[in-house]
Each structure stands twice: as structure tokens, then as C-alpha cells.
Design an enzyme around this catalytic site. Structure first.
Site, short mmCIF file in Angstrom:
data_model
loop_
_atom_site.label_atom_id
_atom_site.label_comp_id
_atom_site.label_asym_id
_atom_site.label_seq_id
_atom_site.Cartn_x
_atom_site.Cartn_y
_atom_site.Cartn_z
CG ASP A 131 -0.20 -0.20 2.54
OD1 ASP A 131 1.03 -0.36 2.51
OD2 ASP A 131 -0.85 -0.22 3.59
CG HIS A 132 3.35 2.41 3.02
ND1 HIS A 132 2.43 1.56 3.55
CD2 HIS A 132 3.60 3.33 3.98
CE1 HIS A 132 2.12 1.94 4.78
NE2 HIS A 132 2.82 3.02 5.07
CG ASP A 135 2.08 1.41 9.45
OD1 ASP A 135 2.60 1.72 8.37
OD2 ASP A 135 1.32 2.16 10.09
NE ARG A 151 2.66 9.49 12.19
CZ ARG A 151 3.08 8.24 12.23
NH1 ARG A 151 3.74 7.73 11.21
NH2 ARG A 151 2.88 7.52 13.30
CB SER A 154 7.36 6.02 10.92
OG SER A 154 7.70 4.78 10.38
NE ARG A 162 9.23 5.96 8.25
CZ ARG A 162 8.79 7.17 7.89
NH1 ARG A 162 9.63 8.15 7.67
NH2 ARG A 162 7.50 7.39 7.73
C1 MIC Z 1 3.72 6.38 8.32
O1 MIC Z 1 2.53 6.66 8.41
O2 MIC Z 1 4.63 7.15 8.64
C2 MIC Z 1 4.09 5.00 7.82
C3 MIC Z 1 4.76 5.16 6.52
O3 MIC Z 1 2.94 4.21 7.62
C4 MIC Z 1 5.00 4.37 8.86
C5 MIC Z 1 5.64 3.12 8.45
C6 MIC Z 1 6.76 3.32 7.50
O4 MIC Z 1 7.59 4.18 7.70
O5 MIC Z 1 6.82 2.56 6.54
C7 MIC Z 1 4.39 4.15 10.23
O6 MIC Z 1 3.50 4.86 10.60
O7 MIC Z 1 4.86 3.30 10.98
FE1 SF4 Z 2 -0.32 4.61 5.09
FE2 SF4 Z 2 0.92 5.37 7.35
FE3 SF4 Z 2 -0.59 7.08 5.93
FE4 SF4 Z 2 -1.72 5.12 7.24
S1 SF4 Z 2 -0.59 6.83 8.14
S2 SF4 Z 2 -2.20 5.77 5.16
S3 SF4 Z 2 -0.25 3.46 7.00
S4 SF4 Z 2 1.29 6.12 5.29
#
Ligand code: MIC
Ligand code: SF4
Length: 754
Positions: free
Chosen positions: A95-96, A160, A448, A643, A645
Site C-alpha cells: 500500500d505504501h 506500522d 500526520r 513511524s 520504520r
Molecule cells: C507512516 O505513516 O509514517 C508510515 C509510513 O505508515 C510508517 C511506516 C513506515 O515508515 O513505513 C508508520 O507509521 O509506521
Molecule cells: Fe499509510 Fe501510514 Fe498514511 Fe496510514 S498513516 S495511510 S499506514 S502512510
């Protein structure tokens, strides 16, 4: 569809006995969170009453979910664990990695082409190890988990931070780094410090323009981005039971933004309705048998102040719609105050884009409520002033809203329908003109809004609000438009007041989908070949990190002293960098490039102490590494927020950083550092941060005696030769110190010693 009712029944079969035992041990009524925690202890048998916020406890989660951007690293690590299949039900979701540009059809085709190698890798690893694989376009991980896998009273982890979304179905769902997921996939326990508990009592009822999103926008405003650290937030009260299950998911989802370990709600009718609408009547039947264990004991909600460490009360009948931002999700402004606030802070009033989607707010209810506002604009001849884009949460939602005419409604306003994926929420957005870096405002329903996150432009002021408010603000084209009091002018010059949004909680005709995008793993995956090309720039097999040499770290150079907010987006940026998530060497070139250097206040510009010149952070780290000199990163409060990550921990590890010394950490990032064999330390005296100078050399004096609950002594040697001693606290227990010694937690698993 693809859920495991047998596993769920097993969890319920032992729940009553375990919870009753725990209640006896603890000697008082139990909250829902405690019931789920005590019924998921690794050894299956509560024998100790744990101390909240203090004791490390081993748990046995029921399932694991990974998304493509983090799954690559998680699975590359899992491949080293020497296991035949995963030990608990696991899914991978693509999905990313899908850029939003021209709309779903073209964008998805392009992503399938450009990221073919990565998707093929994830699909074959999934096939090999018995992991369910959700193809690109199937939807956003957390919506799919809610629709298929989440269940009341369960415990899951996911790579995640928004895994917490499943709290909307009464789970304890927790975001972790890939190395934690590898533990659970390998059949080992998963460790967490027994959380503190924050109770949120919701009185009254949502109505009019106020949505579930406003509850969490308000909570974020109260608790701030670090107020939930180390805690589970448990929602209850008449306001909780009267809202939809997906609305509860929205609230839990954004609990990640206050740093909460997770959030949850007790089992109720909204969950029964949702489970049944998503084809899981058998889960309802099973859950009904243990319903009293799927919510707190009655005494807890009657006298919550006695059972929670902190209590917040919100009257939903008085709650106003909120608009949070810019640049941080906890800066809340009620809609009635936006006119003054925007003016006082010089926020650009003109809204350029409205975006609805993200795992937080992309349910059927969200889409239908927002569409009801769009329809009014169309009916009244109002031309929208901003551009509009949506990302449905899953193919099931997209298919159903198309069938029900909701997509057609959005399209009447020229809305771009992007892929069922994260899209702009993670910077996968080819926004025209963003490179000009003009000051502008966008509004979205995401969670975010850190600087540069959506479009890479540091001057984009992104505001977070509910889907229906996004629709209203985008139509009016003004950040300070208040749909409760202000009129819009239609094409004939007449004033029109928007009526309150309306939407169905669940589709009247039921959900429908032709191809949900799921691929079941091979029955026997042992013959499946996983191929990683040695010349790939997207994927790289991992080499184990070196074990600790048993000596004090000496002569380390300060790499950067990060100033102010340093989220995982600052440490390992997403957007265009997502393409390197499976290639540690390549992605390390983004290490800390977004962090502000306390010396000079610039980003990606630090002093190389070997040459005395200024250079990029990754290049400077590589120079120290090449010279065999260790380096240290210093940071401020809530370092690593955002995140899950683990790249934010693996990159510094890979580039020779030995320790990260900060005022405080976000939970997941601190664990990620430990797992990768790094030292994650906090200043014993916060103001010692000010003692760190640009040319400092750093010596650890007693690392050889590294032990739980014993601070480490650090010597700072300044450029003029003067020295200062400071103390650094840490939260490593015995087992975690072993990870440090072995070079990483994975090194222990691979050696069969974990
Ligand atoms: C995000 O919303 O920042 C992400 C991308 O979903 C991350 C995970 C990632 O960095 O791949 C998260 O929230 O953990
Ligand atoms: Fe995707 Fe993270 Fe955004 Fe949710 S907050 S839609 S998991 S990038």
C-alpha cells in the site's frame, strides 16, 4: 474472508480462566486493557500482578501484519531466522509504494511496473513462509485488517505505527519495528513494558458536523505528541458505544500521534454490526459467549478515577469540529477559533487541496459523509475552490462506494480518485508545482502532517480534520470557513448554508467486491525460490551487524546534535526514499537529512571533525566509518516519534553510529535501536544537552559494566581539551543487553540463542 475463526475461538476458550485468575492476583476489578494483556501472557498463566510502566512482560500476540515499505526489511531479517513458516497468522500488504498522480488506473499500473521487483520479492517470500499477501491496489493495511482480521479481545502487532487502528474492533493492536515482528513470526515471545492506562470517558453524543476524528484531534490537543507514551488509552462511556466501529478505528488509529502504545474500546453493538457486515457473523457468535471479558468490569467504568493512571472526560455533545496543524498533529484549533488563529499565525487562508483517505479516515462512512457535502455543492451550483482527491481504504470500500454512486458524486466535483493505498499521506504524491516550494495550505483527513510529509514542500501548511470538514473547506477554498455559521456563494451569487453531513455507517445493500486482491500462500512453500539480484538498487540481502568488542567506546565523534522536533520522517524520510526501503546501503543516504543541526540551524549540514569542513550527514557518517571512528547522535525530546520504520535505527547502525543520546524517546524507536544493537540513551540531567559542543569527542567510561538500572558515565572532551562528565540513563534489561552484546537481536535468533 481470510480470517481464522479457529484461532479466535482458541483465544476465547482460555480467556475467562486467565482473566479471572488475573483479577484475583491484582485484587480489584480489571480494565479491558488489563484483561487482554493478562490473557495474552507468553506462558499463558498469570502468576504476577505487573507494575504499570515498570515491568517488562513477555506476550503472545495472535497475529502479525506488515506493510510493503517495512515488510521488506522485516522479511529480509526473517529470512535469517532459519524458520520454515511463520508461527502465527501473518499478512503482508502492498500500500505504501503507489504514487498518486493521474488517478487509480494509470497510477497502479505504473507502480506495478516500477516496483515489480519489490512486489515480486514480497509475494514470493510470503508464498514461501505461509504469509497471506495483499496485492497492490487491495487497500491500506489497517482498513484491510479491520475488515478481515481484527477481533474483540485479540492482541496483534504490526510493522506500522497505525496498527493501533484495530482497537476500533476492541483489540490491543500495537505498532512495532520489523525485528519485533520477526520474533513473533519466528515463534518467540514479544516483550513490552506493562503499559500505563489512560481512560477517556466519552459522554454525550456526536451530532451535526462533529465526527469521531474530532475526538482524537481533541485528545491530541490535550495530551500532545508525547502524552500517551507508554500508555494504552481506553475509551468508554455512552459516547463510545453510540459511535460506529470504523469511527472508533479512526480514534484508535490517530492514537499513534500521541505516542500511545495503543488504544481500544469495549465490545459493543457497533462492533457486532461491523463484524456481521464484513462477513464475520461467526466471530460475533464466538465473542458473544465471552462478552463480559471483552469489556472492562462494570466497577471500572463506574469509578474510572480509581483504575486509570490518568482520566480525561470529553462531552461529545459540546465538542466542536477541530482543525489540527500545521506541521504537527497536536496543535488543535476548534473551527470557531480558526479565523483568529489563522490570522494571528499568518497561515495561508486559501486552501489549495482537500484530500480524503489514509488508514485513518477512508471507511464507507467517511466517504459517504464527505460525499453528502459534495452533493450539496453540486445541487446548489457551488463551484469548488480547491482541488480534491480521495484514496478509498480498500478495494471492498471502493467497489461498494462505486456501486452506491458515491464515487460518481465525488467525480461531479472533479475529484481525482487515487488508488486504494496510502498515496499523499506518505508523500507518494506527484503534486504539480510542489518543487516551487511556495507557501500554501492543504487540508486532509490523514493523521500526520509533519513538514514536507505529503508533497515534499517545507512550506506546505497541512491541516488535519475530518473528511466532512475537508470537503467543506475544499469547497469553500478557505481554511477559516466555518460551515456551522458561514454561508457559501453559489454560481448565481446566492448565499447557501451547507446542511450537516449525513452518511450511512455501513452500506445498506451490504459490502461487495469482485476481486479483493488477496493471494493465499502455497500449502507447502519449501520449494519457492526467493530471488534478490545482487545488482538491484531496490533490494539488498542483509549482512549481520558486528558484535560488541567488549570494550568501552572511545574517541567517538559527535555526528549531529539534532535540534527540536526530530521525527522518523526527519531521520529516514519517506516519499521518494520509500523506493530504497529494501536496500540498507542506499536508504542510508537519507539518514537524518531532515534533522535540524543545533549548530547553525541548517538541515543536512554538519561539521566533519576530521577535515573541519561541512558536509551532508550521511556523507559525514560514512567518512567517520571509513576512518574506523565511531560516531554519536544527540537529540531532543520525543526523538523518533511517528513511524515504526526501523530504517531510522538500522541506518545509523549501518553507518557506524554507536549511540543515540537524547532527552526522551518515542517508544517504538527506542525499541528499534535496542533491537539493532545500538545504545539508545537519555540524559540523566536534561540540561546536559546544552553541554554537547560541535567538536566534541565522546568516551564511554563504564560500558564494560553495562547493567540494568545502572546509568552509563560519559566523558565529553571539548575542542579546547576541557572535559566534562555526564550521566546517561537507559532502560535495557538483561535480555536487551544481550542484543547489544551480540550486535543485534537477530544475531541471537540466527545463532539459536534467543
Ligand atoms: C507512516 O505513516 O509514517 C508510515 C509510513 O505508515 C510508517 C511506516 C513506515 O515508515 O513505513 C508508520 O507509521 O509506521
Ligand atoms: Fe499509510 Fe501510514 Fe498514511 Fe496510514 S498513516 S495511510 S499506514 S502512510
Amino acid at each position: 474472508m481470510a480470517f481464522d475463526i479457529e484461532m479466535i475461538k482458541q483465544v476465547y476458550a482460555t480467556m475467562a480462566e486467565r482473566v479471572d485468575k488475573a483479577r484475583e492476583l491484582v485484587g480489584r476489578p480489571l480494565t479491558l486493557s488489563e484483561k487482554i494483556l493478562y490473557s495474552h501472557l507468553w506462558d499463558g498463566n498469570p502468576t504476577t500482578a505487573y507494575s504499570r510502566g515498570k515491568d517488562y512482560v513477555d506476550f503472545a500476540p495472535d497475529r502479525v501484519a506488515c506493510q510493503d515499505a517495512t515488510a521488506q526489511m522485516a522479511l529480509l531479517q526473517f529470512m535469517h531466522a532459519n524458520k520454515k513458516t511463520v508461527a502465527v497468522p501473518t499478512t503482508v500488504h502492498c500500500d505504501h509504494l503507489i504514487l498518486a498522480k493521474d488517478g487509480a488506473k494509470k497510477d497502479l499500473a505504473l507502480a506495478n511496473n516500477q516496483s515489480k521487483e519489490v512486489f515480486d520479492f514480497l509475494s514470493s517470500v510470503s508464498d514461501k513462509y505461509g504469509i497471506g499477501f495483499w496485492k497492490p491496489g487491495s487497500g491500506i493495511i489497517h482498513q484491510i485488517v479491520l475488515e478481515n482480521y481484527a477481533f474483540p479481545g485479540g492482541m496483534m502487532i504490526g510493522t506500522d505505527s497505525h496498527t493501533v487502528n484495530a482497537g476500533g474492533l476492541g483489540m490491543l493492536a500495537i505498532g512495532v519495528g520489523g525485528a519485533d515482528a520477526v520474533d513473533v513470526m519466528s515463534g518467540m515471545s514479544w516483550e513490552l513494558k506493562f503499559p500505563k492506562l489512560i481512560g477517556v470517558k466519552l459522554t454525550g453524543k456526536l451530532s451535526g458536523w462533529t465526527a469521531p476524528k474530532d475526538v482524537i484531534l481533541k485528545v491530541a490537543d490535550i495530551l500532545t505528541v508525547k502524552g500517551g507514551t507508554g500508555a494504552i488509552v481506553e475509551y468508554f462511556g455512552e459516547g463510545a458505544t453510540s459511535m460506529s466501529c470504523t469511527g472508533k478505528g479512526t480514534i484508535c488509529n490517530m492514537g499513534a500521534e500521541i505516542g500511545a502504545t495503543t488504544s481500544t474500546f469495549g465490545y459493543d453493538d457497533s462492533m457486532r454490526r461491523y463484524l456481521s457486515a464484513t462477513g464475520r457473523q461467526d466471530v460475533v457468535d464466538a465473542a458473544n459467549n465471552v462478552a463480559e471479558y471483552l469489556t472492562a468490569d462494570a466497577e471500572v467504568y463506574a469509578n474510572p478515577e480509581q483504575y486509570f493512571d490518568q482520566l480525561i472526560e470529553i462531552n461529545l455533545s459540546e465538542l466542536e469540529p477541530h482543525i489540527n496543524g500545521p506541521f504537527t498533529p497536536d496543535r488543535g484549533t476548534p473551527v470557531s477559533k480558526m479565523k483568529e488563529e489563522a490570522k494571528a499565525n499568518d497561515w495561508p487562508i486559501k486552501v489549495e487541496w482537500g484530500l480524503i483517505g489514509s488508514c485513518t479516515n477512508s471507511s464507507y462512512e467517511d466517504m459517504s459523509r464527505a460525499a453528502s457535502i459534495v452533493q450539496q455543492a453540486v445541487d446548489n451550483g457551488i463551484t469548488p475552490k480547491a482541488e480534491f482527491g480521495i484514496n478509498p481504504g480498500s478495494e471492498q470500500i471502493r467497489y461498494t462506494i462505486e456501486r452506491d454512486g458515491i464515487i460518481a458524486t465525488f467525480e461531479k466535483m472533479g475529484t481525482k480518485v487515487f488508488t486504494n493505498a496510502c498515496g499523499p499521506c506518505i508523500g507518494q504524491w506527484d503534486r504539480e508545482g510542489a518543487n516551487k516550494e511556495e507557501k500554501n495550505t492543504i487540508v486532509h483527513s490523514f493523521n500526520r502532517n509533519f513538514s514536507k510529509r505529503a508533497d515534499g514542500n517545507p512550506n506546505t501548511h497541512a491541516f488535519v480534520t475530518s473528511p466532512e470538514m475537508v470537503a467543506a473547506l475544499a469547497i469553500s477554498g478557505r481554511l477559516d470557513f466555518n460551515p456551522l455559521t458561514d454561508a457559501l456563494i453559489n454560481d448565481k451569487g446566492e448565499e447557501v448554508m451547507l446542511k450537516t453531513p449525513y452518511g450511512d455507517e455501513l452500506p445498506k445493500k451490504g459490502f461487495d467486491v469482485e476481486d479483493a486482491g488477496f493471494q493465499a500462500p502455497a500449502e507447502d512453500g519449501s520449494g519457492v525460490q526467493v530471488v534478490v539480484s545482487p545488482t538491484s538498487d531496490r533490494l539488498q540481502l542483509l549482512a549481520p551487524f558486528d558484535a560488541w568488542d567488549g570494550k568501552n567506546i572511545t574517541g567517538a565523534k559527535l555526528l549531529i546534535k539534532a535540534f527540536g522536533k526530530c521525527t522518523t520522517d526527519h531521520i529516514s524520510m519517506a516519499g521518494p526514499w520509500l523506493r530504497f526501503r529494501g536496500h540498507l546501503d542506499n536508504i542510508s543516504n537519507n539518514m537524518l537529512i531532515g534533522a535540524v543541526n543545533a549548530f547553525g540551524q541548517a538541515t543536512n549540514r554538519v561539521k566533519n571533525q576530521l577535515t573541519g569542513t561541512y558536509d551532508a550527514v550521511p556523507a559525514t557518517a560514512r567518512a567517520y566509518k571509513a576512518a574506523g571512528i565511531p560516531s554519536i547522535v544527540v537529540g531532543d525530546h520525543n526523538y523518533g516519534e511517528g513511524s515504526s520504520r526501523e530504517h531510522a535505527a538500522m541506518e545509523p547502525r549501518f553507518l557506524g553510529v554507536k549511540a543515540v543520546l537524547v532527552k526522551s524517546f518515542a517508544r517504538i524507536h527506542e525499541t528499534n535501536l535496542k533491537k539493532q544493537g545500538m545504545l539508545g540513551l537519555t540524559f540523566a540531567t536534561e540540561s546536559d544537552y546544552d553541554k554537547i559542543q560541535e567538536d566534541d569527542t565522546i568516551n564511554f567510561l563504564d560500558l564494560v559494566d553495562f547493567a540494568p538500572n545502572k546509568p552509563l558515565t560519559i566523558e565529553l572532551v571539548h575542542a579546547d581539551g576541557s572535559k566534562e562528565i555526564i550521566l546517561a540513563n537507559h532502560t535495557y534489561n538483561e535480555g536487551q543487553i544481550e542484543w547489544f552484546k551480540a550486535g543485534s537481536a537477530l544475531n541471537l535468533i540466527a545463532a539459536g540463542k534467543a
